[in-house]
Design a protein around this motif. Structure first.
Motif, PDB file in Angstrom:
ATOM      1  N   ILE A 183      36.000  39.322  47.677  1.00  0.00           N
ATOM      2  CA  ILE A 183      36.758  39.406  46.424  1.00  0.00           C
ATOM      3  C   ILE A 183      36.632  40.829  45.883  1.00  0.00           C
ATOM      4  CG2 ILE A 183      36.998  38.477  44.092  1.00  0.00           C
ATOM      5  CD1 ILE A 183      35.397  35.981  45.209  1.00  0.00           C
ATOM      6  N   TYR A 184      37.764  41.471  45.660  1.00  0.00           N
ATOM      7  CA  TYR A 184      37.774  42.849  45.141  1.00  0.00           C
ATOM      8  C   TYR A 184      37.434  42.852  43.651  1.00  0.00           C
ATOM      9  CZ  TYR A 184      39.604  47.345  43.537  1.00  0.00           C
ATOM     10  OH  TYR A 184      39.742  48.581  42.958  1.00  0.00           O
ATOM     11  N   ILE A 185      36.537  43.781  43.248  1.00  0.00           N
ATOM     12  CA  ILE A 185      36.138  43.929  41.848  1.00  0.00           C
ATOM     13  C   ILE A 185      36.427  45.368  41.428  1.00  0.00           C
ATOM     14  CG2 ILE A 185      34.283  43.666  40.167  1.00  0.00           C
ATOM     15  CD1 ILE A 185      34.851  41.084  41.660  1.00  0.00           C
ATOM     16  N   SER A 186      37.289  45.548  40.456  1.00  0.00           N
ATOM     17  CA  SER A 186      37.599  46.904  39.994  1.00  0.00           C
ATOM     18  C   SER A 186      36.402  47.481  39.242  1.00  0.00           C
ATOM     19  CB  SER A 186      38.824  46.885  39.071  1.00  0.00           C
ATOM     20  OG  SER A 186      38.497  46.266  37.842  1.00  0.00           O
ATOM     21  N   MET A 198      30.801  44.677  35.343  1.00  0.00           N
ATOM     22  CA  MET A 198      29.808  44.239  34.360  1.00  0.00           C
ATOM     23  C   MET A 198      28.471  44.966  34.558  1.00  0.00           C
ATOM     24  SD  MET A 198      28.767  40.312  33.430  1.00  0.00           S
ATOM     25  CE  MET A 198      27.731  39.951  32.034  1.00  0.00           C
ATOM     26  N   GLY A 199      28.532  46.165  35.155  1.00  0.00           N
ATOM     27  CA  GLY A 199      27.312  46.940  35.373  1.00  0.00           C
ATOM     28  C   GLY A 199      26.452  46.420  36.506  1.00  0.00           C
ATOM     29  N   ALA A 200      27.014  45.590  37.381  1.00  0.00           N
ATOM     30  CA  ALA A 200      26.240  45.015  38.480  1.00  0.00           C
ATOM     31  C   ALA A 200      25.762  46.096  39.433  1.00  0.00           C
ATOM     32  CB  ALA A 200      27.076  43.982  39.229  1.00  0.00           C
ATOM     33  N   PHE A 201      24.575  45.914  39.964  1.00  0.00           N
ATOM     34  CA  PHE A 201      23.998  46.783  40.976  1.00  0.00           C
ATOM     35  C   PHE A 201      24.443  46.320  42.358  1.00  0.00           C
ATOM     36  CE2 PHE A 201      20.296  49.764  40.263  1.00  0.00           C
ATOM     37  CZ  PHE A 201      20.673  50.116  38.980  1.00  0.00           C
ATOM     38  N   ARG A 233      42.141  38.857  47.339  1.00  0.00           N
ATOM     39  CA  ARG A 233      41.722  38.192  46.115  1.00  0.00           C
ATOM     40  C   ARG A 233      41.000  39.194  45.221  1.00  0.00           C
ATOM     41  NH1 ARG A 233      42.007  32.757  45.656  1.00  0.00           N
ATOM     42  NH2 ARG A 233      42.552  31.564  47.502  1.00  0.00           N
ATOM     43  N   GLU A 234      41.244  39.104  43.917  1.00  0.00           N
ATOM     44  CA  GLU A 234      40.568  39.973  42.967  1.00  0.00           C
ATOM     45  C   GLU A 234      39.839  39.115  41.950  1.00  0.00           C
ATOM     46  OE1 GLU A 234      42.695  43.177  41.336  1.00  0.00           O
ATOM     47  OE2 GLU A 234      43.579  43.811  43.229  1.00  0.00           O
ATOM     48  N   GLY A 235      38.824  39.690  41.359  1.00  0.00           N
ATOM     49  CA  GLY A 235      38.056  38.927  40.406  1.00  0.00           C
ATOM     50  C   GLY A 235      37.332  39.811  39.408  1.00  0.00           C
TER      51      GLY A 235
END
Length: 762
Positions: free
Chosen positions: A101-104, A109-112, A130-132
């Motif tokens: 899943i692609y995350i822009s 959310m600052g995920a490492f 898919r994007e999320g």
């Protein structure tokens, strides 16, 4: 998947999920229920995606349920997975239930990197991906970071070596320890920060000044969490191991000390774990493969054994070896050193003129190596070098007989369809300060092939016996390629006018080798070889004997390197328990209980070791090429992507020609693996020869930038007119100036999206 097959499979899955007995399950559990092999699970994921999109099922926290009235729509479902960051700021979430899943950058959310997260799906985009949006961070996958410490008054920062970690780590003064400005350090994270706050940490280890010899390689090793030092308890246990074979250890063993046994290894090798003996009687070769009996000194469950399992394998970096066992064992009592009595586990094979093993015996033995040979010396002897032949004159007939048997075994393997990908490895020569002075291709030769052929035969022979006897065991498995991925490659090969003879749904190893033979010596050879290589799966350890695709072997294991690989050590214990008549039901249950975890863990440690080895070589290649900026070289296009061409030089260095540096606008034709110029209609294909100029090299990102020679003059002129000082593509990392300890780092991507990795057949 055709419509009829899809319809039938959708009905099957719906029947399962709608049944009264069904309880919410993950996709992996459904696959196990259906007894689907891993190579076929993608088809299940596809069916689940269709059913979810149609609103017939619902994914709740990674588990599938039947859709009830008033349930959330599939697009609102939360997916659990692992966040894989990209240096440019965006990333992907890897999930067991669907494709990545692609995350822009705005939705991370600052995920490492490697965090476990929950994602809410958004609408599908035009490219079908898919994007999320990450809505919750469940746990952190990274707890420590390696980087460069920069002091700044009453605090400091650690700039991570891993470019996927985009934030610098804030270090309060009281947590900097002994670190000085410019040191490479290991920092333990105490806070992961947020959108407006840097992560924080405590320095727990100082590796040394960044410019000190060996610190760069050490940093790569520590970043991968490789165990460097042996615990005190392990060292003490190793010190209690005798430095010579005790008389009591001879009991019950075949005494082969009067046999002629040689070792053949590289000049620098110190952990010699395999010896060879060979005689011939008429048409029968008697080959002995004698492997160091490490299990005699490393008892199962001991501190030595637990540490060996933790490490999984020895790691061979460009400037050092991180051994699986302490040096006292690996270079001492366990190493088959010349002239010393040594305990061994020997596979004694009788081989006929067709290369078939007509009889074999696996036995506990005592051996004494007559000569410690090197690949170089054996190669010279077999090439007719008179001086080397005189130095080893009593062994010369043995080496000629070894070559004869090796060629016979290789022909036999070729006939059955074993695949031979001949991509050279890199040999990096360092000076005393650890700087690279030469990089060259490390080609196989007649001596390396002899050892390879004999080890392969021993591994197959041992695996076959234990598979036939149905004793719990560890096997080396190489699964068949994914049929869809392979079919795409075969379609392209057919479009190039190359005959592909495939009658079954799955391609056979012999058919792959037939293609490689067909293109040998042709301009398309590099292209076809690389495409076939990339379609292969990675070999791994399993408890099931399902064969080795690349070797076209029905039975295969790792038996021959117990000093440096834990699976070999583990199966030596199984073999010895069997030989000594101790393989009772209790022992069988013990091994059946532990082997699945051993297989999974050692497959992971092997991949970790390969990655670190590869990264340290890339590091030294970048350092070497940084001294050659402006020089031109002939090379071959080794990769074609939307962002440019990867070019490999004869010395195995690979660099990127970025599309931004090319004088025309180029379109990526993915179907035909080529870049096509919009105005000049020039086409660049995988395997094309090109001449390039070294534009720059970045040691931090371990990348090399090239310019096509015809474009280099244009760039030189432009740079001169702009007053530029450096030649490059402008894709290196940039950091913003920090303010009051709350700053961060922004980076531009270096266009690097592909790594060339040779598939290890064994």
């Amino acid at each position: 998947m055709n419509r009829k097959k899809l319809k039938n499979r959708k009905k099957l899955i719906l029947d399962i999920i709608n049944s009264k007995e069904y309880r919410p399950m993950r996709a992996k559990d459904i696959a196990m229920l259906l007894q689907l092999p891993k190579g076929k699970r993608h088809e299940l994921f596809e069916v689940l995606d269709y059913l979810e999109a149609e609103g017939k099922i619902y994914n709740r926290r990674g588990k599938y349920e039947k859709m009830r009235p008033k349930e959330k729509k599939p697009a609102d479902a939360l997916i659990t997975g692992t966040f894989l960051a990209n240096p440019k700021g965006f990333g992907f979430v890897e999930s067991e239930v669907m494709e990545d899943i692609y995350i822009s950058g705005e939705d991370t959310m600052g995920a490492f990197h490697l965090d476990q997260v929950e994602v809410r799906l958004t609408e599908e985009k035009k490219k079908g991906r898919r994007e999320g949006k990450i809505v919750r961070i469940l746990s952190h996958g990274i707890t420590q970071v390696v980087g460069l410490y920069e002091a700044s008054g009453n605090f400091g920062f650690v700039i991570p070596d891993n470019t996927k970690i985009r934030q610098d780590i804030f270090i309060p003064k009281e947590f900097r320890g002994e670190a000085a400005d410019g040191d490479k350090v290991v920092v333990r994270l105490t806070s992961y920060g947020g959108k407006r706050k840097s992560p924080e940490g405590r320095i727990q280890e100082v590796l040394g000044a960044a410019q000190s010899a060996g610190v760069d390689v050490l940093s790569v090793a520590r970043a991968s969490d490789l165990p460097m030092e042996f615990p005190e308890k392990v060292i003490h246990q190793a010190e209690r191991v005798p430095d010579h074979v005790l008389e009591g250890d001879f009991q019950g063993r075949m005494d082969l000390r009067d046999w002629t046994v040689v070792t053949i290894d590289g000049e620098d090798a110190k952990d010699l774990d395999d010896g060879i003996s060979l005689t011939r009687e008429g048409d029968i070769y008697h080959l002995g493969v004698h492997i160091a009996d490490v299990s005699n000194y490393v008892q199962g469950g001991s501190a030595l054994d637990r540490e060996a399992l933790k490490r999984g394998t020895s790691v061979y970096l460009v400037d050092r070896v991180i051994p699986m066992l302490p040096e006292r064992l690996s270079n001492g009592i366990c190493s088959l050193n010349q002239g010393e009595d040594r305990l061994a586990l020997s596979c004694l094979m009788a081989i006929d003129r067709q290369g078939r093993v007509v009889h074999h015996q696996i036995a506990e033995t005592v051996i004494r190596v007559n000569r410690r040979m090197t690949y170089t010396a054996v190669k010279k002897i077999l090439e007719g070098d008179p001086e080397t032949a005189r130095a080893y004159q009593e062994l010369v007939p043995l080496f000629y007989e070894m070559r004869e048997l090796s060629e016979l075994l290789r022909r036999n393997r070729t006939r059955r369809g074993s695949i031979d990908f001949d991509f050279p490895e890199s040999k990096v020569i360092l000076d005393e300060e650890g700087h690279p002075v030469e990089i060259r291709a490390y080609e196989s030769n007649v001596a390396t092939r002899i050892i390879e052929d004999f080890m392969l035969l021993a591994n197959e022979t041992v695996a076959k016996e234990y598979c036939d006897r149905q004793i719990p065991f560890l096997y080396r498995t190489h699964e068949n390629p994914d049929s869809d991925k392979m079919e795409n490659v075969l379609s392209f090969i057919r479009s190039q006018g190359i005959a592909v003879h495939k009658t079954h749904q799955d391609i056979t190893p012999a058919q792959v080798q037939e293609i490689l033979t067909e293109v040998e010596g042709k301009p398309s050879e590099p292209l076809i070889s690389r495409l076939l290589l990339r379609s292969m799966k990675q070999a791994r350890y399993t408890t099931g004997c399902s064969g080795h695709f690349g070797l076209a072997a029905r039975h295969y294991c790792h038996f021959t390197s117990p000093i440096r690989r834990y699976p070999d050590l583990q199966i030596h214990r199984i073999i010895k328990d069997t030989i000594r008549g101790r393989m009772n039901q209790e022992k069988r249950e013990h091994y059946a209980h532990i082997l699945e975890d051993v297989a999974t863990w050692t497959s992971q440690t092997e991949r970790r070791a390969e990655e670190v080895e590869r990264e340290t070589v890339k590091l030294k290649k970048a350092e070497y090429m940084a001294g050659l900026v402006g020089q031109t070289f002939d090379g071959v296009i080794s990769g074609v992507t939307g962002w440019g061409l990867y070019v490999e030089l004869p010395n195995t260095v690979e660099g990127l020609v970025h599309v931004n540096s090319m004088k025309d606008y180029y379109r990526f034709d993915e179907e035909n693996y080529q870049l096509v110029g919009e105005h000049n209609d020039v086409k660049f294909h995988l395997g094309d020869p090109v001449r390039v100029q070294v534009a720059g090299a970045d040691i931090q990102t371990r990348s090399v930038d090239f310019l096509l020679e015809e474009d280099a003059q244009i760039h030189q002129t432009q740079l001169s007119s702009d007053g530029a000082e450096n030649i490059g593509t402008g894709d290196g990392p940039k950091r913003q100036k920090r303010k009051n300890g709350a700053g961060g780092r922004k980076e531009k991507g270096n266009g690097k999206g592909k790594g060339k990795q040779a598939h290890r057949q064994q």
